[in-house]
Design a protein around this motif. Structure first.
Motif, PDB file in Angstrom:
ATOM      1  N   THR A 274       0.723  -1.475   0.181  1.00 18.91           N
ATOM      2  CA  THR A 274       0.303   0.137   0.390  1.00 18.91           C
ATOM      3  C   THR A 274       1.028   0.936   0.141  1.00 18.91           C
ATOM      4  OG1 THR A 274      -0.123   0.603   2.089  1.00 18.91           O
ATOM      5  CG2 THR A 274      -1.188  -1.599   1.172  1.00 18.91           C
ATOM      6  N   GLU A 429      -3.582   1.575  -3.042  1.00 24.92           N
ATOM      7  CA  GLU A 429      -4.252   2.976  -1.871  1.00 24.92           C
ATOM      8  C   GLU A 429      -3.858   3.469  -1.994  1.00 24.92           C
ATOM      9  OE1 GLU A 429      -4.847   0.107   2.190  1.00 24.92           O
ATOM     10  OE2 GLU A 429      -6.122  -1.295   0.434  1.00 24.92           O
ATOM     11  N   ARG A 468      -8.663   6.719   1.035  1.00 21.03           N
ATOM     12  CA  ARG A 468      -7.757   6.447  -0.255  1.00 21.03           C
ATOM     13  C   ARG A 468      -8.901   5.940  -1.399  1.00 21.03           C
ATOM     14  NH1 ARG A 468      -7.339   1.077   3.781  1.00 21.03           N
ATOM     15  NH2 ARG A 468      -9.180   1.816   3.781  1.00 21.03           N
TER      16      ARG A 468
END
Ligand code: ASP
Length: 587
Positions: A274, A429, A468
């Motif tokens: 991420t 993300e 996100r």
């Protein structure tokens, strides 16, 4: 007689009558005999011209010098054993000329097109057609063609449709400045060259095409940093009824197949990080995973430190982080100074060293850390004797990016980056938006059409910075090769996202009315990606610069030195366009 490729001839052709047409690569006159290395795109072969056997050819070819274009007919003959040239693909044979003529003379060359580069970049770009005669550049163009072909084949096999979207269009903001083209018919109005086909490809989804691909030229008028081009090529992709997994699988398969075509094996699936993990562990949203040097969180054992640079940063909500450089305890003063400078260039106060020697651990600032703090750091950083750690303290973002830059620089300096590794990964993300202090508004991290993560949408109004997105990047060896997202396909959501970015309803209507309108007519869920073709080819070619894989590149000041574009235009042209210059044209 049909023409033969110079580089295709070999011992199997001995005794054959052939015709060559190509450039004089090199000329040698030796005891009355002339040796001409004749080059065409297939390679080079030696031609021997003996005046006593072929007087007319000898006379005709007498003036031919390097880079003249000639035609020769003759017989392929084996070279005498002592004349065999093992360095040349055609080194076992030569062509004994019986006829010859000059097809096109050449002026003296501004630089050598064979061997070492002996001219400035400017001169080479001005005479790009001569530079392209170099084997390496020619090979890069062929590689680019083959990669492009493979890419299209891959998508074709998977039912994608190649669609050409307009070059004269309305601007799609991707965060850069547009190139504008004045309209003659609608005076005072302008087209923009596309920064990317983003909205057209989304609209292709509304049109029901389901699977779109385009080798798309994109234009961005940015102040060019070292290796950027104002126009570049993307492999642009969009699909309906997909989620992230479908995009990842498709694109991983593409890289596997394109790289396999060049003899490079790539492992699948690509690892994923991420954005938050990538920033914390590697200080970058495009981490180079070819080497470790992972950044460690060190705040845990230093909150009560008497060393204010550490405890103060932590008390202010910042971080203390660092990473280990194996075997670097002997780093010189100069090296350490260089790292400090680099850290400061990235906004950090500096960077401190911790050296683990056989008998002791030495922190750069003497007598400020207690023994237990030193032990904590040695454990947390996993330092073994001979290692050095670089440690920085301050606001999280600053520390992360400074250490991220140091990680890459130090790995390069200490030669810790293994060759021939192809470490792909997905970064996911990303934050949806980012606050810009200077104009006090949010900007889309990706672009305004990227969907927010459904897990976070309830915070869209109150805490947008924590939301996100469904954006992703594909990264290779620390370079971003492309990025994309699952898009917003709901008109109301698109409107709220515009609002969040400070784009009023009226402005949204004015700039993106066509998109908002299209979204009301049964827009399927969709998503896609765009990959930088130039970069991919550059990496595969092992080239150092994008210029080496673009046939006619521009300089860092966005000029084409060969055609001298951009240029002034006739006043009549301006008049016709209704354009009046407010400034004297620059020279
Ligand atoms: N249009 C985007 C870009 O050029 C890519 C995408 O979202 O598909 O970066």
């Amino acid at each position: 007689m049909k023409r033969s490729g110079a580089g295709t001839l070999g011992v199997d052709d001995i005794g054959r009558q052939v015709k060559l047409q190509g450039w004089v690569h090199r000329r040698r006159d030796h005891g009355g005999v002339t040796f001409l290395n004749v080059r065409d795109r297939s390679g080079i072969v030696q031609v021997v011209v003996r005046p006593e056997d072929a007087p007319a050819a000898s006379d005709a070819l007498a003036p031919a010098r390097n880079e003249w274009v000639i035609e020769v007919e003759g017989v392929v003959a084996a070279r005498a054993a002592e004349a065999i040239n093992p360095k040349m693909a055609t080194g076992e044979i030569e062509v004994v000329a019986s006829r010859g003529s000059v097809l096109s003379p050449s002026a003296p060359l501004p630089f050598n097109v064979d061997g070492e580069v002996d001219a400035s970049e400017e001169t080479r770009l001005r005479y790009r057609y001569l530079d392209l005669r170099r084997k390496d550049l020619y090979r890069n163009l062929v590689l680019r063609h083959e990669v492009t072909f493979d890419v299209l084949e891959y998508f074709h096999q998977r039912d994608f449709i190649h669609v050409e979207t307009p070059i004269l269009t309305r601007s799609t903001p991707e965060g850069a400045r547009d190139y504008l083209v004045p309209s003659r018919v609608h005076k005072g109005s302008f087209y923009a060259l596309p920064q990317s086909p983003q909205l057209f490809k989304q609209i292709c989804m509304v049109a029901g095409l389901e699977r779109y691909v385009q080798i798309a030229r994109c234009f961005r008028d940015e102040d060019l940093r070292a290796d950027r081009q104002p126009e570049f090529t993307q492999v642009d992709v969009e699909m309906s009824f997909v989620d992230e997994e479908d995009v990842f699988e498709l694109i991983e398969g593409l890289f596997v197949s394109v790289f396999a075509g060049r003899g490079i094996e790539i492992e699948q699936p690509f690892p994923r990080l991420t954005y938050a993990e990538a920033m914390a562990r590697y200080g970058s949203d495009k981490p180079d995973l070819r080497f470790g040097l992972e950044i460690q969180e060190l705040g845990g054992g230093l909150a009560a430190s008497e060393f204010r640079a550490f405890s103060g940063a932590l008390a202010d909500g910042g971080v203390v982080r660092g990473f280990r450089l194996p075997g670097a305890a002997g780093a010189s003063r100069k090296q350490v100074d260089g790292w400090g400078k680099l850290a400061r260039r990235h906004g950090a106060a500096g960077v401190l060293t911790l050296r683990r020697r056989e008998s002791e651990t030495v922190f750069q600032v003497k007598n400020v850390l207690g023994d237990d703090e030193l032990t904590f750091l040695v454990d947390a950083l996993e330092l073994t004797p001979g290692d050095l750690a670089l440690i920085a303290a301050g606001p999280e973002r600053t520390v992360a990016t400074a250490l991220g830059a140091l990680r890459v620089a130090a790995a390069g300096e200490l030669e810790l980056i293994p060759k021939d590794r192809w470490d792909f990964l997905w970064v996911t993300e990303f934050p949806l938006v980012e606050w810009h202090e200077d104009d006090e508004r949010y900007y889309a991290v990706n672009h305004p059409f990227t969907a927010p993560d459904p897990r976070d949408v309830d915070r869209l109004a109150d805490d947008p910075a924590s939301v996100r997105s469904r954006g992703y990047d594909v990264v290779l060896n620390g370079l971003e090769l492309g990025g994309g997202s699952i898009r917003i396909h709901d008109r109301a959501m698109q409107q709220s996202c515009f609002e969040l970015l400070g784009i009023s309803a009226a402005e949204a209507e004015e700039r993106f009315g066509f998109l908002l309108e299209a979204l009301q007519f049964g827009a399927p869920p969709h998503g896609g990606i765009a990959l930088g073709l130039d970069r991919i080819v550059m990496l595969l070619a092992g080239a150092d610069s994008l210029r080496d894989v673009i046939a006619f590149p521009k300089t860092t000041s966005a000029t084409d030195l060969m055609t001298e574009a951009p240029s002034r235009v006739e006043s009549g042209q301006l008049e016709e366009l209704g354009v009046v210059l407010a400034v004297e044209p620059e020279d």
